[in-house]
Design a protein around this motif. Structure first.
Motif, PDB file in Angstrom:
ATOM      1  N   LYS A 344      18.179  27.031  14.170  1.00 23.95           N
ATOM      2  CA  LYS A 344      17.773  25.530  13.955  1.00 23.95           C
ATOM      3  C   LYS A 344      16.414  25.134  14.029  1.00 23.95           C
ATOM      4  N   GLN A 345      16.149  24.261  13.087  1.00 25.18           N
ATOM      5  CA  GLN A 345      14.722  23.649  12.894  1.00 25.18           C
ATOM      6  C   GLN A 345      14.838  22.074  13.036  1.00 25.18           C
ATOM      7  N   VAL A 346      14.242  21.700  13.969  1.00 26.30           N
ATOM      8  CA  VAL A 346      14.019  20.393  13.958  1.00 26.30           C
ATOM      9  C   VAL A 346      13.035  19.596  13.491  1.00 26.30           C
ATOM     10  N   TRP A 347      13.161  18.473  12.705  1.00 26.40           N
ATOM     11  CA  TRP A 347      11.998  17.644  12.174  1.00 26.40           C
ATOM     12  C   TRP A 347      12.012  16.320  12.335  1.00 26.40           C
ATOM     13  N   VAL A 348      10.990  15.945  12.234  1.00 28.91           N
ATOM     14  CA  VAL A 348      10.944  14.142  12.339  1.00 28.91           C
ATOM     15  C   VAL A 348       9.766  13.847  11.275  1.00 28.91           C
ATOM     16  N   GLY A 349      10.128  12.439  10.593  1.00 22.82           N
ATOM     17  CA  GLY A 349       9.446  12.050   9.620  1.00 22.82           C
ATOM     18  C   GLY A 349       9.438  10.591   9.853  1.00 22.82           C
ATOM     19  N   MET A 350       8.351   9.818   9.068  1.00 22.34           N
ATOM     20  CA  MET A 350       8.282   8.485   9.026  1.00 22.34           C
ATOM     21  C   MET A 350       8.396   7.932   7.621  1.00 22.34           C
ATOM     22  N   ARG A 351       9.700   7.029   7.637  1.00 23.04           N
ATOM     23  CA  ARG A 351       9.787   6.263   6.547  1.00 23.04           C
ATOM     24  C   ARG A 351       9.128   5.127   6.290  1.00 23.04           C
ATOM     25  N   PRO A 352       8.386   4.859   5.109  1.00 30.49           N
ATOM     26  CA  PRO A 352       7.859   3.573   4.898  1.00 30.49           C
ATOM     27  C   PRO A 352       8.857   2.532   4.919  1.00 30.49           C
ATOM     28  N   MET A 353       8.658   1.439   5.618  1.00 32.91           N
ATOM     29  CA  MET A 353       9.744   0.262   5.697  1.00 32.91           C
ATOM     30  C   MET A 353       8.968  -0.920   5.367  1.00 32.91           C
ATOM     31  N   THR A 354       9.415  -1.802   4.423  1.00 37.02           N
ATOM     32  CA  THR A 354       9.048  -2.934   4.121  1.00 37.02           C
ATOM     33  C   THR A 354       9.927  -3.848   5.036  1.00 37.02           C
ATOM     34  N   PRO A 355       9.651  -5.619   5.352  1.00 41.15           N
ATOM     35  CA  PRO A 355      10.374  -6.225   5.947  1.00 41.15           C
ATOM     36  C   PRO A 355      11.745  -6.588   5.122  1.00 41.15           C
ATOM     37  N   ASP A 356      11.611  -6.836   4.050  1.00 41.92           N
ATOM     38  CA  ASP A 356      12.692  -6.973   3.022  1.00 41.92           C
ATOM     39  C   ASP A 356      13.685  -5.820   2.559  1.00 41.92           C
ATOM     40  N   GLY A 357      13.196  -4.613   2.940  1.00 38.88           N
ATOM     41  CA  GLY A 357      14.038  -3.631   2.623  1.00 38.88           C
ATOM     42  C   GLY A 357      13.882  -3.028   1.228  1.00 38.88           C
ATOM     43  N   LEU A 358      12.951  -3.368   0.406  1.00 40.33           N
ATOM     44  CA  LEU A 358      12.607  -3.114  -1.103  1.00 40.33           C
ATOM     45  C   LEU A 358      11.336  -2.351  -1.229  1.00 40.33           C
ATOM     46  N   PRO A 359      11.267  -1.537  -2.133  1.00 45.43           N
ATOM     47  CA  PRO A 359       9.912  -0.892  -2.185  1.00 45.43           C
ATOM     48  C   PRO A 359       8.949  -1.785  -2.834  1.00 45.43           C
ATOM     49  N   ILE A 360       7.620  -1.461  -2.914  1.00 39.54           N
ATOM     50  CA  ILE A 360       6.750  -2.095  -3.244  1.00 39.54           C
ATOM     51  C   ILE A 360       6.204  -1.308  -4.602  1.00 39.54           C
ATOM     52  N   LEU A 361       6.192  -1.931  -5.694  1.00 38.21           N
ATOM     53  CA  LEU A 361       6.150  -1.352  -6.952  1.00 38.21           C
ATOM     54  C   LEU A 361       5.312  -2.425  -7.869  1.00 38.21           C
ATOM     55  N   GLY A 362       3.967  -1.966  -8.307  1.00 45.77           N
ATOM     56  CA  GLY A 362       3.272  -2.983  -9.287  1.00 45.77           C
ATOM     57  C   GLY A 362       2.001  -3.259  -8.972  1.00 45.77           C
ATOM     58  N   ARG A 363       1.325  -3.842  -9.725  1.00 45.12           N
ATOM     59  CA  ARG A 363      -0.211  -3.678  -9.722  1.00 45.12           C
ATOM     60  C   ARG A 363      -0.708  -4.653  -8.562  1.00 45.12           C
ATOM     61  N   VAL A 364      -1.621  -4.073  -7.901  1.00 41.67           N
ATOM     62  CA  VAL A 364      -2.238  -5.130  -6.732  1.00 41.67           C
ATOM     63  C   VAL A 364      -3.025  -6.430  -7.370  1.00 41.67           C
ATOM     64  N   PRO A 365      -2.678  -7.668  -7.147  1.00 44.71           N
ATOM     65  CA  PRO A 365      -3.148  -8.825  -7.751  1.00 44.71           C
ATOM     66  C   PRO A 365      -4.723  -8.795  -7.937  1.00 44.71           C
ATOM     67  N   THR A 366      -5.416  -8.231  -6.894  1.00 44.32           N
ATOM     68  CA  THR A 366      -6.744  -8.615  -6.895  1.00 44.32           C
ATOM     69  C   THR A 366      -7.612  -7.428  -7.323  1.00 44.32           C
ATOM     70  N   PHE A 367      -7.051  -6.626  -7.920  1.00 38.14           N
ATOM     71  CA  PHE A 367      -7.472  -5.252  -8.763  1.00 38.14           C
ATOM     72  C   PHE A 367      -6.611  -5.314  -9.861  1.00 38.14           C
ATOM     73  N   ASN A 368      -7.460  -5.141 -11.110  1.00 36.00           N
ATOM     74  CA  ASN A 368      -6.522  -4.957 -12.297  1.00 36.00           C
ATOM     75  C   ASN A 368      -6.279  -3.524 -12.771  1.00 36.00           C
ATOM     76  N   ASN A 369      -6.621  -2.388 -12.049  1.00 36.75           N
ATOM     77  CA  ASN A 369      -6.329  -1.064 -12.252  1.00 36.75           C
ATOM     78  C   ASN A 369      -6.043  -0.417 -11.077  1.00 36.75           C
ATOM     79  N   LEU A 370      -5.367  -1.111 -10.014  1.00 40.12           N
ATOM     80  CA  LEU A 370      -4.873  -0.448  -8.603  1.00 40.12           C
ATOM     81  C   LEU A 370      -3.345  -0.829  -8.790  1.00 40.12           C
ATOM     82  N   TYR A 371      -2.494   0.342  -8.534  1.00 36.98           N
ATOM     83  CA  TYR A 371      -0.868   0.044  -8.300  1.00 36.98           C
ATOM     84  C   TYR A 371      -0.567   0.647  -7.166  1.00 36.98           C
TER      85      TYR A 371
END
Length: 420
Positions: A344-371
């Motif tokens: 047996k090998q035990v593992w622990v990891g951290m899932r990235p969670m947003t409050p609405d349960g959806l991933p964040i995909l897209g451009r950061v609005p304040t920077f036109n080349n940051l996604y």
């Protein structure tokens, strides 16, 4: 040739780099540790578009309040973290309603609709070696009423052409999985779903990237963004400055911390999960299993079985809570004729969670080349290729194969963050 700096070498970053390189971009991947060594490594590896629903769901507030203080429950919130986590929890609970759930589920399905085709294409790329199984997914229940309840929920997957779940009687379930005990009441079989050994997928993509001219820099943590007139012009690490034309954050649970370097704040927390990988197991499991009453999952791999599950909100840390690990084994014991023995090998990891349960995909609005491509919760592996090809298209020519509106960073108020 456009040069893209991908910050984060988990499964989302590796997949995004793969598709960006396929488009002819010059790509550099910066990873604070080793590629695929964090949340991408010990999860269940399910490729399951049918299960694209968001975590906040109708009725979850009542269940959460019942579970939250019990260290061995499916969802545990560490009491000392509640004050600092309350703003996130408040937004999360506000999304626990039918309208938000259905909207989020439809968005997840649309993002995932080409998932199987993408994995077929990746498999045909003989340079990317990984372990994948086409065995479907079997839900099993100890209470018969839960079978129909889950069946009704999963019918939404028909919207993207996936087959309806097949209701299985107790005898049919036991015929499919003889290792299960007679206490099983029934089940649901999702024939189209698949699973991969996630470590092999990360390793295969990493190897392909290196062999195809992508610079992958390991043990390299971003310390500062260099910016000018609404653009990011470089990122400073401990030893070097990396300059590019476009920048993509795939930093998982650390996305909030990285964005603070730009005086931005995004609501994200860590949903800690645990798994136990049993090598050379004494029992045979034929299909990936979801044990509906215990909310525990099993994945059979080549010469191994992985048991995983639980959701723990206790901040950004990988501290091992042995009570949570024990709850996994106890949850499985209710369903099997005999315990699964082996190394047996035990593992622990951290899932990235947003409050609405959806991933964040897209451009950061304040920077036109940051996604940003982060916040996939428990669907990182399943949505990895769909996310990678979507972000590659969006970065390359501002086109996306899916509507990114539900996933836009702008759905949150990116208020100035206080530096800590």
């Amino acid at each position: 040739m456009s040069k893209v700096i991908v910050i984060g070498g988990g499964i989302i970053g590796l997949a995004s780099a793969y598709y960006l390189r396929k488009k002819g971009c010059e790509v550099v991947v910066l990873e604070k540790g080793e590629p695929g060594a964090a949340c991408s490594r010990g999860n269940m590896g399910w490729i399951c578009p049918t299960l694209s629903e968001p975590v906040p769901a109708p009725g979850l507030i009542k269940t959460t309040l019942k579970w939250m203080m019990s260290p061995d429950s499916p969802l545990y919130i560490k009491p000392t973290i509640v004050p600092s986590l309350f703003p996130w929890l408040y937004q999360f609970w506000r999304n626990c309603n039918k309208a938000a759930f259905e909207k989020g589920y439809d968005a997840g399905l649309m993002l995932s609709r080409e998932t199987f085709n993408l994995f077929d294409e990746l498999e045909r790329d003989k340079q990317v070696e990984f372990e994948m199984h086409r065995k479907g997914l079997l839900f099993v229940f100890l209470k018969e009423n839960l079978v129909e309840e889950k069946f009704n929920e999963l019918q939404r997957a028909a919207k993207i052409g996936l087959p309806l779940p097949e209701i299985k009687t107790r005898s049919e379930v036991l015929e499919m999985e003889p290792a299960l005990s007679d206490s099983i009441a029934g089940g649901l079989y999702l024939p189209a779903e698949r699973h991969v050994r996630p470590e092999s997928l990360s390793k295969g993509l990493y190897k392909w990237l290196v062999e195809n001219g992508v610079e992958v820099v390991t043990n390299c943590e971003v310390r500062e963004f260099i910016r000018q007139e609404g653009k990011v012009t470089g990122v400073r690490t401990d030893h070097e400055v990396f300059e590019g034309d476009q920048y993509l954050l795939t930093t998982g649970v650390w996305t909030q911390q990285v964005l603070k370097f730009l005086d931005l704040n995004i609501p994200m927390t860590a949903g800690k999960g645990y798994s136990i990988t049993i090598s050379n197991p004494s029992s045979t499991i034929n299909h990936p299993l979801y044990l509906g009453d215990s909310k525990v999952a099993l994945s059979p791999f080549n010469d191994a079985i992985r048991i995983g599950g639980t959701m723990e909100l206790s901040g950004i840390n990988t501290n091992m809570n042995t009570q949570r690990v024990n709850s996994l084994e106890n949850g499985v014991s209710k369903y099997l004729r005999s315990s699964i023995n082996g190394s047996k090998q035990v593992w622990v990891g951290m899932r990235p969670m947003t409050p609405d349960g959806l991933p964040i995909l897209g451009r950061v609005p304040t920077f036109n080349n940051l996604y940003v491509a982060s916040g996939h919760a428990m669907s990182g592996v399943s949505m990895s290729l769909a996310t990678g090809v979507t972000m590659a298209n969006f970065i390359y020519d501002s086109q996306s194969p899916v509507d990114l509106t539900p996933f836009s960073p702008e759905r949150f108020s990116l208020t100035a963050a206080n530096r800590t």
